[in-house]
Design a protein around this motif. Structure first.
Motif, PDB file in Angstrom:
ATOM      1  N   CYS A  55      33.249  52.078  28.569  1.00 33.22           N
ATOM      2  CA  CYS A  55      32.906  51.011  29.509  1.00 33.22           C
ATOM      3  C   CYS A  55      34.126  50.177  29.887  1.00 33.22           C
ATOM      4  O   CYS A  55      34.073  49.402  30.849  1.00 33.22           O
ATOM      5  CB  CYS A  55      31.802  50.132  28.929  1.00 33.22           C
ATOM      6  SG  CYS A  55      30.176  50.948  28.894  1.00 33.22           S
ATOM      7  N   SER A  56      35.239  50.339  29.142  1.00 33.82           N
ATOM      8  CA  SER A  56      36.464  49.643  29.528  1.00 33.82           C
ATOM      9  C   SER A  56      37.158  50.336  30.696  1.00 33.82           C
ATOM     10  O   SER A  56      38.119  49.802  31.256  1.00 33.82           O
ATOM     11  CB  SER A  56      37.425  49.563  28.336  1.00 33.82           C
ATOM     12  OG  SER A  56      37.965  50.837  28.005  1.00 33.82           O
ATOM     13  N   LEU A  57      36.677  51.517  31.079  1.00 33.15           N
ATOM     14  CA  LEU A  57      37.271  52.251  32.195  1.00 33.15           C
ATOM     15  C   LEU A  57      36.718  51.829  33.545  1.00 33.15           C
ATOM     16  O   LEU A  57      37.261  52.217  34.579  1.00 33.15           O
ATOM     17  CB  LEU A  57      37.029  53.753  32.011  1.00 33.15           C
ATOM     18  CG  LEU A  57      37.650  54.414  30.787  1.00 33.15           C
ATOM     19  CD1 LEU A  57      37.172  55.849  30.676  1.00 33.15           C
ATOM     20  CD2 LEU A  57      39.167  54.354  30.862  1.00 33.15           C
ATOM     21  N   VAL A  58      35.650  51.055  33.556  1.00 30.88           N
ATOM     22  CA  VAL A  58      35.025  50.696  34.828  1.00 30.88           C
ATOM     23  C   VAL A  58      34.495  49.274  34.741  1.00 30.88           C
ATOM     24  O   VAL A  58      34.121  48.796  33.667  1.00 30.88           O
ATOM     25  CB  VAL A  58      33.884  51.690  35.164  1.00 30.88           C
ATOM     26  CG1 VAL A  58      32.742  51.579  34.178  1.00 30.88           C
ATOM     27  CG2 VAL A  58      33.392  51.516  36.587  1.00 30.88           C
ATOM     28  N   ASP A  59      34.475  48.612  35.881  1.00 33.22           N
ATOM     29  CA  ASP A  59      33.965  47.248  35.964  1.00 33.22           C
ATOM     30  C   ASP A  59      32.879  47.209  37.034  1.00 33.22           C
ATOM     31  O   ASP A  59      32.954  47.925  38.045  1.00 33.22           O
ATOM     32  CB  ASP A  59      35.099  46.282  36.316  1.00 33.22           C
ATOM     33  CG  ASP A  59      34.663  44.837  36.224  1.00 33.22           C
ATOM     34  OD1 ASP A  59      34.076  44.337  37.210  1.00 33.22           O
ATOM     35  OD2 ASP A  59      34.895  44.223  35.178  1.00 33.22           O
ATOM     36  N   ASP A  60      31.874  46.367  36.806  1.00 33.91           N
ATOM     37  CA  ASP A  60      30.784  46.263  37.789  1.00 33.91           C
ATOM     38  C   ASP A  60      31.312  45.993  39.191  1.00 33.91           C
ATOM     39  O   ASP A  60      30.749  46.469  40.187  1.00 33.91           O
ATOM     40  CB  ASP A  60      29.825  45.138  37.392  1.00 33.91           C
ATOM     41  CG  ASP A  60      29.036  45.464  36.141  1.00 33.91           C
ATOM     42  OD1 ASP A  60      29.254  46.553  35.566  1.00 33.91           O
ATOM     43  OD2 ASP A  60      28.220  44.632  35.723  1.00 33.91           O
ATOM     44  N   ALA A  61      32.404  45.244  39.296  1.00 32.57           N
ATOM     45  CA  ALA A  61      32.927  44.875  40.609  1.00 32.57           C
ATOM     46  C   ALA A  61      33.333  46.092  41.422  1.00 32.57           C
ATOM     47  O   ALA A  61      33.276  46.074  42.660  1.00 32.57           O
ATOM     48  CB  ALA A  61      34.115  43.930  40.445  1.00 32.57           C
ATOM     49  N   ALA A  62      33.735  47.182  40.750  1.00 41.23           N
ATOM     50  CA  ALA A  62      34.156  48.383  41.467  1.00 41.23           C
ATOM     51  C   ALA A  62      32.996  49.035  42.207  1.00 41.23           C
ATOM     52  O   ALA A  62      33.202  49.767  43.180  1.00 41.23           O
ATOM     53  CB  ALA A  62      34.770  49.373  40.489  1.00 41.23           C
ATOM     54  N   LEU A  63      31.770  48.765  41.761  1.00 37.97           N
ATOM     55  CA  LEU A  63      30.591  49.387  42.366  1.00 37.97           C
ATOM     56  C   LEU A  63      29.714  48.394  43.113  1.00 37.97           C
ATOM     57  O   LEU A  63      28.707  48.781  43.709  1.00 37.97           O
ATOM     58  CB  LEU A  63      29.764  50.073  41.280  1.00 37.97           C
ATOM     59  CG  LEU A  63      30.481  51.153  40.460  1.00 37.97           C
ATOM     60  CD1 LEU A  63      29.618  51.592  39.286  1.00 37.97           C
ATOM     61  CD2 LEU A  63      30.829  52.348  41.335  1.00 37.97           C
ATOM     62  N   ALA A  64      30.086  47.119  43.106  1.00 40.86           N
ATOM     63  CA  ALA A  64      29.213  46.077  43.660  1.00 40.86           C
ATOM     64  C   ALA A  64      28.948  46.266  45.145  1.00 40.86           C
ATOM     65  O   ALA A  64      27.892  45.866  45.648  1.00 40.86           O
ATOM     66  CB  ALA A  64      29.816  44.701  43.393  1.00 40.86           C
ATOM     67  N   ARG A  65      29.887  46.869  45.875  1.00 45.20           N
ATOM     68  CA  ARG A  65      29.663  47.032  47.325  1.00 45.20           C
ATOM     69  C   ARG A  65      28.558  48.038  47.625  1.00 45.20           C
ATOM     70  O   ARG A  65      28.065  48.122  48.756  1.00 45.20           O
ATOM     71  CB  ARG A  65      30.956  47.448  48.016  1.00 45.20           C
ATOM     72  CG  ARG A  65      31.519  48.802  47.623  1.00 45.20           C
ATOM     73  CD  ARG A  65      32.888  48.994  48.281  1.00 45.20           C
ATOM     74  NE  ARG A  65      33.571  50.195  47.866  1.00 45.20           N
ATOM     75  CZ  ARG A  65      33.473  51.365  48.476  1.00 45.20           C
ATOM     76  NH1 ARG A  65      32.675  51.486  49.551  1.00 45.20           N
ATOM     77  NH2 ARG A  65      34.142  52.409  48.054  1.00 45.20           N
ATOM     78  N   PHE A  66      28.134  48.810  46.615  1.00 48.12           N
ATOM     79  CA  PHE A  66      27.072  49.788  46.827  1.00 48.12           C
ATOM     80  C   PHE A  66      25.693  49.240  46.473  1.00 48.12           C
ATOM     81  O   PHE A  66      24.681  49.871  46.771  1.00 48.12           O
ATOM     82  CB  PHE A  66      27.342  51.040  45.989  1.00 48.12           C
ATOM     83  CG  PHE A  66      28.649  51.704  46.292  1.00 48.12           C
ATOM     84  CD1 PHE A  66      28.801  52.485  47.430  1.00 48.12           C
ATOM     85  CD2 PHE A  66      29.741  51.523  45.456  1.00 48.12           C
ATOM     86  CE1 PHE A  66      30.011  53.087  47.716  1.00 48.12           C
ATOM     87  CE2 PHE A  66      30.952  52.123  45.733  1.00 48.12           C
ATOM     88  CZ  PHE A  66      31.101  52.906  46.864  1.00 48.12           C
ATOM     89  N   GLY A  67      25.652  48.070  45.833  1.00 48.29           N
ATOM     90  CA  GLY A  67      24.378  47.488  45.466  1.00 48.29           C
ATOM     91  C   GLY A  67      24.473  46.692  44.181  1.00 48.29           C
ATOM     92  O   GLY A  67      25.566  46.402  43.679  1.00 48.29           O
TER      93      GLY A  67
END
Length: 323
Positions: A55-67
């Motif tokens: 989970c340290s490889l990804v942040d919610d912000a990277a996907l926030a534009r999709f929903g």
């Protein structure tokens, strides 16, 4: 269906094979090809794969534009699972962090200027995968549609997650979990179960153990739905539970075990045997490390597969560390 010996006076078919290989033995791992210096340097940037916090490889912000993004909870030591709810109501699942062997013969388009670069697999209906390339292995980032109509940007999600994972590796921002010495996370599953015992399963007479790059899985037999196979997985999540009518809670080798036909249909020739280990995650969260044996036996039913799973668990569980 091949004949299987029965052990005198016991109902479980695999108890006969438990004794056939003797009382001891350590599984031998297949030798891994020596990586070149470049591959080794890239893999080293990730650190010890057994302890990586995916989970340290990804942040919610990277996907926030999709929903709307939310953590789907721990279901594996090998990857981080996120759910994305799009504005139109469609639901997608994003998996980040699982390691896979990288075949140098693969010809998927590779993008990015800085290392590690990203391979773009051709999308499938409801699924899209990107691979962050680390020489002889890769970090998988995949997106799957769970609900809703067409138009979900699965490849956009996978690409965004892969770009962030690549940046985390490049910038040495990968976090690692701290596990005690008796954790399943740092125990090689290929050394828990004897290959001689696995070879008593019909169709696996010549099987060799194949370790997954993350160090948490070992498999005997091919990834082929028509062939038998055995997989031992060290994972984490909710404690094993009886979820349907073909699941049984029992004591195997002194450990509480849930044996279950996968999916609950007795005709499905796939069975798992699971036992909990140490607590996992935040205190009071209720999750545990889990050792899970999965047996596929296409020449029989799920009940046949469960007989083999029980017998293999009898031999595997004593090889687990004390709790």
């Amino acid at each position: 269906m091949p004949s299987r010996p029965r052990f005198r006076g016991l109902p479980v078919l695999l108890l006969s094979l438990l004794l056939a290989a003797g009382c001891s033995g350590v599984a031998q791992q297949l030798p891994e090809p020596a990586p070149d210096r470049e591959s080794a340097d890239r893999a080293a940037a990730l650190g010890d794969p057994r302890t990586v916090d995916p989970c340290s490889l990804v942040d919610d912000a990277a996907l926030a534009r999709f929903g709307e993004v939310r953590d789907a909870g721990t279901v594996s030591l090998d990857y981080c699972l996120l759910r994305v709810r799009a504005d139109g109501g469609a639901l997608a699942q994003v998996k980040v962090g699982e390691l896979a062997p990288e075949d140098p013969g693969q010809s998927d388009p590779v993008v990015g200027e800085a290392e590690p670069r990203i391979a773009q697999e051709a999308p499938l209906p409801g699924h899209c995968t990107r691979r962050v390339l680390l020489g002889d292995r890769s970090v998988l980032v995949s997106a799957d549609q769970l609900a809703g109509g067409p138009g979900v940007e699965l490849c956009g999600m996978a690409q965004a997650g892969a770009e962030q994972a690549a940046a985390a590796i490049r910038e040495h921002r990968v976090a690692h979990r701290n596990f005690p010495a008796n954790s399943l996370a740092v125990l090689d599953p290929c050394r828990v179960l004897s290959t001689d015992v696995v070879r008593q399963v019909p169709g696996l007479e010549d099987a060799e153990p194949v370790a997954a790059p993350g160090g948490h899985q070992c498999q005997w037999g091919p990834d082929d739905a028509s062939a038998p196979r055995v997989r031992l997985v060290h994972t984490a999540g909710d404690p094993p539970a009886v979820l349907h009518g073909t699941a049984v809670e029992e004591q195997i080798a002194g450990r509480r075990t849930v044996t279950s036909v996968v999916g609950g249909d007795p005709a499905t020739p796939l069975c798992s045997a699971e036992t909990g280990h140490l607590p996992f995650g935040p205190a009071g969260g209720g999750q545990v490390e889990v050792a899970m044996l999965v047996v596929a036996y296409p020449d029989g039913t799920g009940l046949d597969a469960c007989e083999f799973a029980r017998g293999l668990a009898e031999r595997a569980w004593p090889g687990l560390p004390p709790r």
